[in-house]
Every structure is written in structure tokens, then in C-alpha cells.
Design a protein around this motif. Structure first.
Motif, PDB file in Angstrom:
ATOM      1  N   LEU A 165       0.802 -10.384  17.275  1.00  0.00           N
ATOM      2  CA  LEU A 165       2.218 -10.357  16.896  1.00  0.00           C
ATOM      3  C   LEU A 165       2.868  -9.027  17.250  1.00  0.00           C
ATOM      4  N   GLN A 166       2.362  -8.383  18.322  1.00  0.00           N
ATOM      5  CA  GLN A 166       2.868  -7.067  18.699  1.00  0.00           C
ATOM      6  C   GLN A 166       4.368  -7.082  19.003  1.00  0.00           C
ATOM      7  N   ARG A 167       4.846  -8.139  19.601  1.00  0.00           N
ATOM      8  CA  ARG A 167       6.263  -8.183  19.980  1.00  0.00           C
ATOM      9  C   ARG A 167       7.183  -8.417  18.779  1.00  0.00           C
ATOM     10  N   PHE A 168       6.591  -8.753  17.640  1.00  0.00           N
ATOM     11  CA  PHE A 168       7.381  -8.981  16.433  1.00  0.00           C
ATOM     12  C   PHE A 168       7.209  -7.854  15.414  1.00  0.00           C
ATOM     13  N   GLN A 169       6.738  -6.693  15.866  1.00  0.00           N
ATOM     14  CA  GLN A 169       6.439  -5.597  14.944  1.00  0.00           C
ATOM     15  C   GLN A 169       7.666  -5.160  14.139  1.00  0.00           C
ATOM     16  N   VAL A 170       8.814  -5.028  14.808  1.00  0.00           N
ATOM     17  CA  VAL A 170      10.034  -4.593  14.124  1.00  0.00           C
ATOM     18  C   VAL A 170      10.487  -5.648  13.119  1.00  0.00           C
ATOM     19  N   LEU A 171      10.399  -6.907  13.516  1.00  0.00           N
ATOM     20  CA  LEU A 171      10.778  -7.998  12.614  1.00  0.00           C
ATOM     21  C   LEU A 171       9.863  -8.037  11.392  1.00  0.00           C
ATOM     22  N   LEU A 172       8.561  -7.869  11.627  1.00  0.00           N
ATOM     23  CA  LEU A 172       7.607  -7.849  10.513  1.00  0.00           C
ATOM     24  C   LEU A 172       7.852  -6.655   9.601  1.00  0.00           C
ATOM     25  N   PHE A 173       8.189  -5.506  10.210  1.00  0.00           N
ATOM     26  CA  PHE A 173       8.519  -4.321   9.410  1.00  0.00           C
ATOM     27  C   PHE A 173       9.709  -4.602   8.498  1.00  0.00           C
ATOM     28  N   ASP A 174      10.776  -5.177   9.059  1.00  0.00           N
ATOM     29  CA  ASP A 174      11.974  -5.477   8.264  1.00  0.00           C
ATOM     30  C   ASP A 174      11.660  -6.459   7.140  1.00  0.00           C
ATOM     31  N   LEU A 175      10.881  -7.488   7.449  1.00  0.00           N
ATOM     32  CA  LEU A 175      10.533  -8.494   6.451  1.00  0.00           C
ATOM     33  C   LEU A 175       9.701  -7.891   5.318  1.00  0.00           C
ATOM     34  N   LEU A 176       8.691  -7.097   5.700  1.00  0.00           N
ATOM     35  CA  LEU A 176       7.831  -6.485   4.678  1.00  0.00           C
ATOM     36  C   LEU A 176       8.591  -5.449   3.869  1.00  0.00           C
ATOM     37  N   PRO A 181       3.174   0.750   1.825  1.00  0.00           N
ATOM     38  CA  PRO A 181       3.761   1.823   2.635  1.00  0.00           C
ATOM     39  C   PRO A 181       2.968   2.124   3.905  1.00  0.00           C
ATOM     40  N   LYS A 182       1.639   2.108   3.819  1.00  0.00           N
ATOM     41  CA  LYS A 182       0.815   2.328   5.009  1.00  0.00           C
ATOM     42  C   LYS A 182       0.979   1.188   6.004  1.00  0.00           C
ATOM     43  N   MET A 183       1.068  -0.044   5.502  1.00  0.00           N
ATOM     44  CA  MET A 183       1.299  -1.187   6.383  1.00  0.00           C
ATOM     45  C   MET A 183       2.636  -1.062   7.103  1.00  0.00           C
ATOM     46  N   LEU A 184       3.667  -0.618   6.397  1.00  0.00           N
ATOM     47  CA  LEU A 184       4.984  -0.428   7.000  1.00  0.00           C
ATOM     48  C   LEU A 184       4.936   0.638   8.090  1.00  0.00           C
ATOM     49  N   ALA A 185       4.254   1.742   7.801  1.00  0.00           N
ATOM     50  CA  ALA A 185       4.144   2.814   8.797  1.00  0.00           C
ATOM     51  C   ALA A 185       3.396   2.338  10.036  1.00  0.00           C
ATOM     52  N   ASP A 186       2.358   1.513   9.849  1.00  0.00           N
ATOM     53  CA  ASP A 186       1.563   1.028  10.974  1.00  0.00           C
ATOM     54  C   ASP A 186       2.346   0.067  11.866  1.00  0.00           C
ATOM     55  N   PHE A 187       3.293  -0.660  11.295  1.00  0.00           N
ATOM     56  CA  PHE A 187       4.101  -1.574  12.106  1.00  0.00           C
ATOM     57  C   PHE A 187       4.920  -0.827  13.154  1.00  0.00           C
ATOM     58  N   LEU A 188       5.272   0.428  12.861  1.00  0.00           N
ATOM     59  CA  LEU A 188       6.083   1.227  13.779  1.00  0.00           C
ATOM     60  C   LEU A 188       5.269   2.253  14.556  1.00  0.00           C
ATOM     61  N   ALA A 189       3.953   2.289  14.323  1.00  0.00           N
ATOM     62  CA  ALA A 189       3.101   3.294  14.964  1.00  0.00           C
ATOM     63  C   ALA A 189       2.351   2.685  16.146  1.00  0.00           C
ATOM     64  N   ASP A 190       2.140   3.508  17.179  1.00  0.00           N
ATOM     65  CA  ASP A 190       1.360   3.065  18.334  1.00  0.00           C
ATOM     66  C   ASP A 190      -0.130   3.031  17.993  1.00  0.00           C
ATOM     67  N   GLU A 191      -0.585   4.030  17.250  1.00  0.00           N
ATOM     68  CA  GLU A 191      -1.989   4.094  16.844  1.00  0.00           C
ATOM     69  C   GLU A 191      -2.089   3.879  15.331  1.00  0.00           C
ATOM     70  N   LYS A 192      -2.669   2.778  14.965  1.00  0.00           N
ATOM     71  CA  LYS A 192      -2.775   2.408  13.546  1.00  0.00           C
ATOM     72  C   LYS A 192      -4.090   2.948  12.986  1.00  0.00           C
ATOM     73  N   LYS A 193      -4.100   4.242  12.691  1.00  0.00           N
ATOM     74  CA  LYS A 193      -5.330   4.903  12.259  1.00  0.00           C
ATOM     75  C   LYS A 193      -5.184   5.454  10.849  1.00  0.00           C
ATOM     76  N   ILE A 194      -6.334   5.596  10.198  1.00  0.00           N
ATOM     77  CA  ILE A 194      -6.412   6.202   8.875  1.00  0.00           C
ATOM     78  C   ILE A 194      -7.756   6.923   8.802  1.00  0.00           C
ATOM     79  N   SER A 195      -7.793   8.058   8.136  1.00  0.00           N
ATOM     80  CA  SER A 195      -9.053   8.788   8.014  1.00  0.00           C
ATOM     81  C   SER A 195     -10.057   7.957   7.224  1.00  0.00           C
TER      82      SER A 195
END
Length: 328
Positions: free
Chosen positions: A21-32, A80-94
Motif C-alpha cells: 500500500l505504498q502509494r496510499f501512504q498519505v491517505l493511510l496517514f490521514d485516516l489514521l 504516533p510511531k505508525m503515523l511517523a512511519d507512514f511519512l518516512a522512507d525508512e521505517k526503523k526503530i532501535s
């Protein structure tokens, strides 16, 4: 899939999320984001109404307020982490951050199990022991029960967290989910994890089955007493006081039961994502609707507050600050 050399320690975890669902990242961000704002504002409004209205200062509403407070904390761990990952190129966490997220996810989830159990006990006393209810369920006891639920919940995943922190992680560091959890972390370890899986299984089954069994017993007794009531209005009133709680219990316990009562490492990726989102997002979303819109007393006072200009301005300011913080 991202791999690192077997000789080095895993320091970062990649959260794969929804690769299809990469092409819907912005839409998913808005919905979440809309869902998250609704969860925060809905539970905050319920807290405000219960705290300010003396007519709602009873054990049942005290436990609803505690549940609303818990839902705000619970969703703050993951969304909040899920929201940040929707707009991030690299979805990483320590790795440490991932383990902490999984710890609080389980700790606050266990606390919710306990609070829902206490709420069932409260309804049991109110319907099955009405003459003794006020003498048993005092405010002092309510506070002690809620504090015990929070402390018990936070302490419950300590053993699992320690055992996972001792595992060697030296290979695959990709989690096929949108947040961290114990089962996917265990599956990343480069050693035999059957002991960890069994510990996770037995702790989960003990906590979930014990609390759900207590709730089931309470509602068997409640239904038995209600069916003996001759008045139709009396039966409807009794059922209405339990209906909201029963819906929340069914949603929450069914989702965590499907997720954690397992003796294998994992089911399909789609299964884990769907069930994980159910208890991490959709169950907290349902709580303000169920307790806010189906409860006549809360709904009456909601109309009183929502129609005030001061509240509308306050709500707008809070939402604006949340959006700004997430965008940063």
C-alpha cells in the motif's frame, strides 16, 4: 529483507508495515490521524465529563474514566510511531525502543484486561448484590482496584521482556508489522526460542483465560438474576447497564486471544497485521463510541459540554497541537 552479518548485534529493527500500500501512504496517514484524534479527544471528553459532573461520581463511571485514561496511554505507545512511519522512507526503530514499545503494549494491555474484569465484578455486585453494593464498592476500594490493575499490568510482562533481552539477535532484523510485539521479536532471534515461545504462551493464556473466565462467571450470574426479573423495563435497564461493557470485552478479548494464545512462532503476516490493528487501533476507537454514545447519562452531559463555545475552542486548540507535534 534486510540482513546484517552474523557477527554483529542487531541495533535497529525495520518495521515493514504495508508494503503493498505504498502509494496510499498519505491517505493511510490521514485516516489514521483522524482515528487517533478521535480516540484521544473522545476519551478525554469522557474523562472531563465524569470528573466535572458529580452525578457521575459513582464506581461504574470511575472505572469508565480509568479505562479512558488507559486507552489514551495505550494508543500513545503505537499510533504516533505508525503515523511517523507512514511519512518516512525508512521505517526503523532501535532494538531497545522496539523492546520498550512491546513491553508497554503488553503491560497496558494486561492492565486493560484487569480493569475490564473489575468492571464486570462491579456490575455483578450492582445487579446480584444490590443491597450490599454501596457498602462493598466504596470509592476507597475503587481507587485500590484501579491502582492494582495498573501496577499488575505493568509488572506482568517483566519476565518476557528480560528473557527476550537475553536472546542473541544477529541475523534478520525485519518485522512484518506496523509496531513491535513480543512474538515477532522472538522470531528474529538466531537461537532456539522454543522456551521463550512457551513462556509467552503460558503467560498469555494464564492472563487472558483467568480474567475472561472471571468475566464469564460474573455475566452468567448477572444474566441468571436478570432473567428472574418480572418487569420488562427492569430487565432492559439491567441489560443496558451491562451491554456496553460486554461489547468492549468481546472485542478486546477475542482480538488478543487470537493474537497471543498460540504455540507456534507466528501465523500469516496478514493475520498478524489484521489482528494487531484490531486491538491496537479499532478497539480503542470503539470505546469512546460505546461508552460515550450508548450511555444515556454520559450522552446527556456530552450535549451540555459540546454545545459550549469554550469547549469547541479548547478542542480545536488541542487537535492543532497534536497535528503539529506529529508532523515534527
Amino acid at each position: 529483507m534486510e540482513r546484517i552479518s552474523n557477527s554483529s548485534r542487531v541495533n535497529q529493527i525495520v518495521l515493514h508495515g504495508f508494503p503493498n500500500l505504498q502509494r496510499f501512504q498519505v491517505l493511510l496517514f490521514d485516516l489514521l490521524l483522524i482515528i487517533y484524534l478521535f480516540i484521544i479527544s473522545g476519551n478525554a471528553i469522557i474523562l472531563l465529563v465524569i470528573c466535572r459532573e458529580s452525578a457521575l461520581h459513582s464506581p461504574m463511571y470511575f472505572f469508565i474514566a480509568a479505562l479512558s485514561c488507559l486507552e489514551i496511554c495505550y494508543t500513545a505507545i503505537t499510533i504516533p510511531k505508525m503515523l511517523a512511519d507512514f511519512l518516512a522512507d525508512e521505517k526503523k526503530i532501535s532494538f531497545d525502543g522496539c523492546l520498550v514499545q512491546a513491553y508497554f503494549l503488553h503491560g497496558l494491555g494486561a492492565a486493560e484486561c484487569l480493569i475490564l474484569t473489575v468492571m464486570a465484578y462491579d456490575r455483578y455486585l450492582a445487579i446480584c448484590r444490590p443491597l450490599r453494593y454501596s457498602s462493598i464498592m466504596t470509592i476507597d476500594l475503587c481507587v485500590k482496584l484501579v491502582v492494582t490493575c495498573f501496577i499488575g499490568g505493568i509488572l506482568s510482562p517483566v519476565i518476557e521482556t528480560i528473557l527476550i533481552s537475553l536472546l542473541p539477535f544477529c541475523g534478520l532484523n525485519l518485522i512484518e508489522n506496523v509496531f513491535c510485539d513480543f512474538p515477532p521479536l522472538i522470531s528474529l532471534a538466531c537461537t532456539d526460542t522454543r522456551f521463550n515461545i512457551m513462556v509467552e504462551f503460558f503467560i498469555s493464556i494464564f492472563g487472558i483465560l483467568l480474567t475472561s473466565a472471571f468475566i464469564l462467571f460474573s455475566y452468567i450470574r448477572i444474566i441468571y438474576i436478570i432473567l428472574k426479573v418480572k418487569s420488562k423495563d427492569g430487565r432492559q435497564k439491567a441489560f443496558s447497564t451491562c451491554g456496553a461493557h460486554l461489547i468492549v470485552v468481546t472485542m478486546f478479548f477475542s482480538s488478543i486471544g487470537f493474537m497471543y494464545i498460540r504455540i507456534t512462532k507466528s501465523y500469516s503476516v496478514e493475520y498478524d497485521r489484521t489482528v494487531g490493528l484490531t486491538y491496537a487501533v479499532f478497539t480503542p476507537l470503539a470505546n469512546p463510541i460505546i461508552y460515550g454514545l450508548r450511555n444515556q447519562e454520559i450522552k446527556k452531559f456530552l450535549h451540555k459540554y459540546l454545545l459550549t463555545e469554550h469547549f469547541l475552542c479548547l478542542f480545536h486548540n488541542v487537535c492543532s497541537r497534536v497535528v503539529v507535534k506529529i508532523q515534527k
